[in-house]
Write a protein that holds these residues in place. Structure first.
Motif, PDB file in Angstrom:
ATOM      1  N   TYR A  80       0.836  -1.200   0.000  1.00 20.77           N
ATOM      2  CA  TYR A  80       0.000   0.000   0.000  1.00 20.77           C
ATOM      3  C   TYR A  80       0.872   1.252   0.000  1.00 20.77           C
ATOM      4  CZ  TYR A  80      -2.962  -3.350   2.685  1.00 20.77           C
ATOM      5  OH  TYR A  80      -3.650  -4.453   3.160  1.00 20.77           O
TER       6      TYR A  80
ATOM      7  N   TYR B  31       0.131   5.166   1.233  1.00 25.38           N
ATOM      8  CA  TYR B  31      -0.799   6.071   1.891  1.00 25.38           C
ATOM      9  C   TYR B  31      -0.200   7.475   1.902  1.00 25.38           C
ATOM     10  CZ  TYR B  31      -3.675   2.298   3.876  1.00 25.38           C
ATOM     11  OH  TYR B  31      -4.514   1.235   4.047  1.00 25.38           O
TER      12      TYR B  31
ATOM     13  N   GLY C  92      -2.013  16.062  10.838  1.00 27.80           N
ATOM     14  CA  GLY C  92      -3.235  16.149  11.623  1.00 27.80           C
ATOM     15  C   GLY C  92      -4.373  15.285  11.124  1.00 27.80           C
ATOM     16  N   GLN C  93      -4.124  14.477  10.085  1.00 29.45           N
ATOM     17  CA  GLN C  93      -5.167  13.627   9.524  1.00 29.45           C
ATOM     18  C   GLN C  93      -4.748  12.164   9.553  1.00 29.45           C
ATOM     19  OE1 GLN C  93      -6.470  14.952   5.659  1.00 29.45           O
ATOM     20  NE2 GLN C  93      -6.463  17.110   6.237  1.00 29.45           N
ATOM     21  N   GLY C  94      -5.709  11.296   9.306  1.00 31.27           N
ATOM     22  CA  GLY C  94      -5.408   9.877   9.186  1.00 31.27           C
ATOM     23  C   GLY C  94      -4.847   9.552   7.812  1.00 31.27           C
ATOM     24  N   PRO C  95      -4.143   8.443   7.696  1.00 31.91           N
ATOM     25  CA  PRO C  95      -3.604   8.054   6.389  1.00 31.91           C
ATOM     26  C   PRO C  95      -4.718   7.832   5.367  1.00 31.91           C
ATOM     27  CG  PRO C  95      -2.596   6.762   8.153  1.00 31.91           C
ATOM     28  CD  PRO C  95      -3.756   7.491   8.750  1.00 31.91           C
ATOM     29  N   LYS C  96      -4.481   8.299   4.149  1.00 29.91           N
ATOM     30  CA  LYS C  96      -5.440   8.131   3.056  1.00 29.91           C
ATOM     31  C   LYS C  96      -4.812   7.206   2.020  1.00 29.91           C
ATOM     32  CE  LYS C  96      -6.958  10.819  -0.921  1.00 29.91           C
ATOM     33  NZ  LYS C  96      -6.886  12.150  -1.546  1.00 29.91           N
ATOM     34  N   LEU C  97      -5.536   6.139   1.685  1.00 27.08           N
ATOM     35  CA  LEU C  97      -5.012   5.166   0.738  1.00 27.08           C
ATOM     36  C   LEU C  97      -4.916   5.772  -0.661  1.00 27.08           C
ATOM     37  CD1 LEU C  97      -4.179   2.202   0.147  1.00 27.08           C
ATOM     38  CD2 LEU C  97      -6.596   1.769  -0.358  1.00 27.08           C
TER      39      LEU C  97
ATOM     40  N   GLN D 200      -3.139   0.431  -3.934  1.00 19.91           N
ATOM     41  CA  GLN D 200      -2.894  -0.868  -3.320  1.00 19.91           C
ATOM     42  C   GLN D 200      -2.537  -1.866  -4.412  1.00 19.91           C
ATOM     43  OE1 GLN D 200      -6.150  -2.338  -0.955  1.00 19.91           O
ATOM     44  NE2 GLN D 200      -5.415  -4.441  -1.007  1.00 19.91           N
TER      45      GLN D 200
ATOM     46  N   TYR E 139      -8.770  -2.784  12.891  1.00 20.65           N
ATOM     47  CA  TYR E 139      -7.413  -2.690  13.412  1.00 20.65           C
ATOM     48  C   TYR E 139      -7.274  -1.414  14.223  1.00 20.65           C
ATOM     49  CZ  TYR E 139      -6.831  -5.837   9.446  1.00 20.65           C
ATOM     50  OH  TYR E 139      -6.971  -6.866   8.541  1.00 20.65           O
TER      51      TYR E 139
ATOM     52  N   TYR F  10      -4.156   1.141  15.552  1.00 15.91           N
ATOM     53  CA  TYR F  10      -2.748   1.493  15.410  1.00 15.91           C
ATOM     54  C   TYR F  10      -2.420   2.645  16.343  1.00 15.91           C
ATOM     55  CZ  TYR F  10      -2.219  -1.198  11.064  1.00 15.91           C
ATOM     56  OH  TYR F  10      -2.154  -2.202  10.127  1.00 15.91           O
TER      57      TYR F  10
ATOM     58  N   GLN G  67       0.409   5.905  16.762  1.00 19.81           N
ATOM     59  CA  GLN G  67       1.420   6.704  16.082  1.00 19.81           C
ATOM     60  C   GLN G  67       1.992   7.728  17.045  1.00 19.81           C
ATOM     61  OE1 GLN G  67       0.240   9.193  12.680  1.00 19.81           O
ATOM     62  NE2 GLN G  67       2.115   8.561  11.626  1.00 19.81           N
TER      63      GLN G  67
ATOM     64  N   PHE H  53      -5.268   5.371  15.912  1.00 21.04           N
ATOM     65  CA  PHE H  53      -6.114   5.256  14.724  1.00 21.04           C
ATOM     66  C   PHE H  53      -6.794   3.893  14.700  1.00 21.04           C
ATOM     67  CE2 PHE H  53      -4.881   8.946  12.298  1.00 21.04           C
ATOM     68  CZ  PHE H  53      -3.579   9.216  12.682  1.00 21.04           C
TER      69      PHE H  53
ATOM     70  N   LEU I 122      -7.648  -1.160   3.490  1.00 20.27           N
ATOM     71  CA  LEU I 122      -7.709  -0.585   4.824  1.00 20.27           C
ATOM     72  C   LEU I 122      -8.039   0.886   4.742  1.00 20.27           C
ATOM     73  CD1 LEU I 122      -4.687  -2.012   6.847  1.00 20.27           C
ATOM     74  CD2 LEU I 122      -7.098  -2.500   7.147  1.00 20.27           C
ATOM     75  N   ILE I 123      -9.107   1.285   5.412  1.00 21.34           N
ATOM     76  CA  ILE I 123      -9.512   2.686   5.457  1.00 21.34           C
ATOM     77  C   ILE I 123      -9.348   3.161   6.891  1.00 21.34           C
ATOM     78  CG2 ILE I 123     -11.334   4.345   5.002  1.00 21.34           C
ATOM     79  CD1 ILE I 123     -10.336   2.835   2.528  1.00 21.34           C
ATOM     80  N   PHE I 124      -8.620   4.252   7.058  1.00 22.39           N
ATOM     81  CA  PHE I 124      -8.297   4.748   8.392  1.00 22.39           C
ATOM     82  C   PHE I 124      -9.302   5.777   8.879  1.00 22.39           C
ATOM     83  CE2 PHE I 124      -4.229   3.124   9.884  1.00 22.39           C
ATOM     84  CZ  PHE I 124      -3.832   2.398   8.773  1.00 22.39           C
ATOM     85  N   GLY I 125      -9.453   5.819  10.197  1.00 21.23           N
ATOM     86  CA  GLY I 125     -10.242   6.848  10.836  1.00 21.23           C
ATOM     87  C   GLY I 125      -9.464   8.140  10.962  1.00 21.23           C
ATOM     88  N   THR I 126     -10.099   9.106  11.591  1.00 20.05           N
ATOM     89  CA  THR I 126      -9.544  10.452  11.705  1.00 20.05           C
ATOM     90  C   THR I 126      -8.449  10.552  12.759  1.00 20.05           C
ATOM     91  OG1 THR I 126     -11.432  10.851  13.148  1.00 20.05           O
ATOM     92  CG2 THR I 126     -11.593  11.651  10.891  1.00 20.05           C
TER      93      THR I 126
END
Lengths: 113, 114
Positions: free
Chosen positions: A33, A35, A40-45, A48, B33, B35, B37, B88, B102-106
């Motif tokens: 993957y 990302y 300040g944000q979550g990883p964005k895919l 893949q 999942y 995680y 950080q 996360f 896999l899609i991550f949250g905020t």
């Protein structure tokens, strides 16, 4: 066991320049993957791979981003031309085929000025 | 489109207190999942939850999954400063054979105060 390796760790470029990132996944991991993580944000895919085939690239800005995975092992992600909003950390991760846990590399911090 | 939401986004805790982080997602999933950080670092896998009712514990952290409610919780018991980090959740949507997306949250930024 060696982890996911990425290089470079840091990169500063001017807008409209090009840049490439490299990733070497954990040995034997079929899924890779890329990302993008903006501060300040979550990883964005972004994309893949399963072996050397693309499974999902729906979030990849294809007018400027490209990625490939040669021989189902290493992968490169390229941005050309870069924009200011591309400033982010680019994370590579890998997982075993059919098994969920993704292991992440240290990331490449890109700053576009 | 799958959405993954966490709350709170920021949590300031006192050492020794208990608290819970919530992760809601919008589509069916059989994989969840958690995680961690640390600032300037990459993501470290904490837990994998693979079935409804799954519960996993490691030290002061306990994660659970309710697939019917599309909700996972991360419970922190007697917080210590070392737990300060961003947490996360990530969801693997059930696309009937799609592999490991896999899609991550905020994210939830946890700050444990002495």
């Amino acid at each position: 066991e060696a982890g996911v390796a990425q290089s470079p760790r840091y990169k500063i470029i001017e807008k409209r320049q090009s840049v490439a990132f490299w990733c070497n996944p954990i040995s034997g991991h079929a899924t890779l993957y890329w990302y993008q993580q903006i501060l300040g944000q979550g990883p964005k895919l972004l994309i893949q791979f399963q072996n050397n085939g693309v499974v999902d690239d729906s979030q990849l800005p294809k007018d400027r981003f490209s990625a490939e995975r040669l021989k189902g092992v290493d992968s490169t992600l390229k941005i050309q031309p870069a924009k200011l909003e591309d400033s982010a950390v680019y994370l590579c991760a890998s997982s075993l085929q059919g098994e969920g846990t993704a292991f992440f590399g240290q990331g490449t911090r890109l700053t576009v000025v | 489109e799958l959405k993954v939401e966490q709350n709170p986004l920021f949590l300031s805790m006192q050492e020794g207190k208990n608290y819970t982080i919530y992760c809601n997602y919008s589509t069916t999933s059989d994989r969840l999942y958690w995680y961690r950080q640390d600032p300037g670092k990459s993501l470290e896998s904490l837990f994998v939850l693979l079935s409804n009712g799954a519960v996993k514990q490691e030290g002061r952290l306990m994660a659970s999954l309710d697939t019917k409610a599309r909700l996972s919780t991360l419970h922190i018991t007697a917080a210590v400063h070392d737990l300060s980090a961003t947490y996360f959740c990530a969801v693997g949507p059930d696309y009937g054979g799609a592999t490991n997306k896999l899609i991550f949250g905020t994210g939830t930024l946890l700050a444990v105060q002495p």
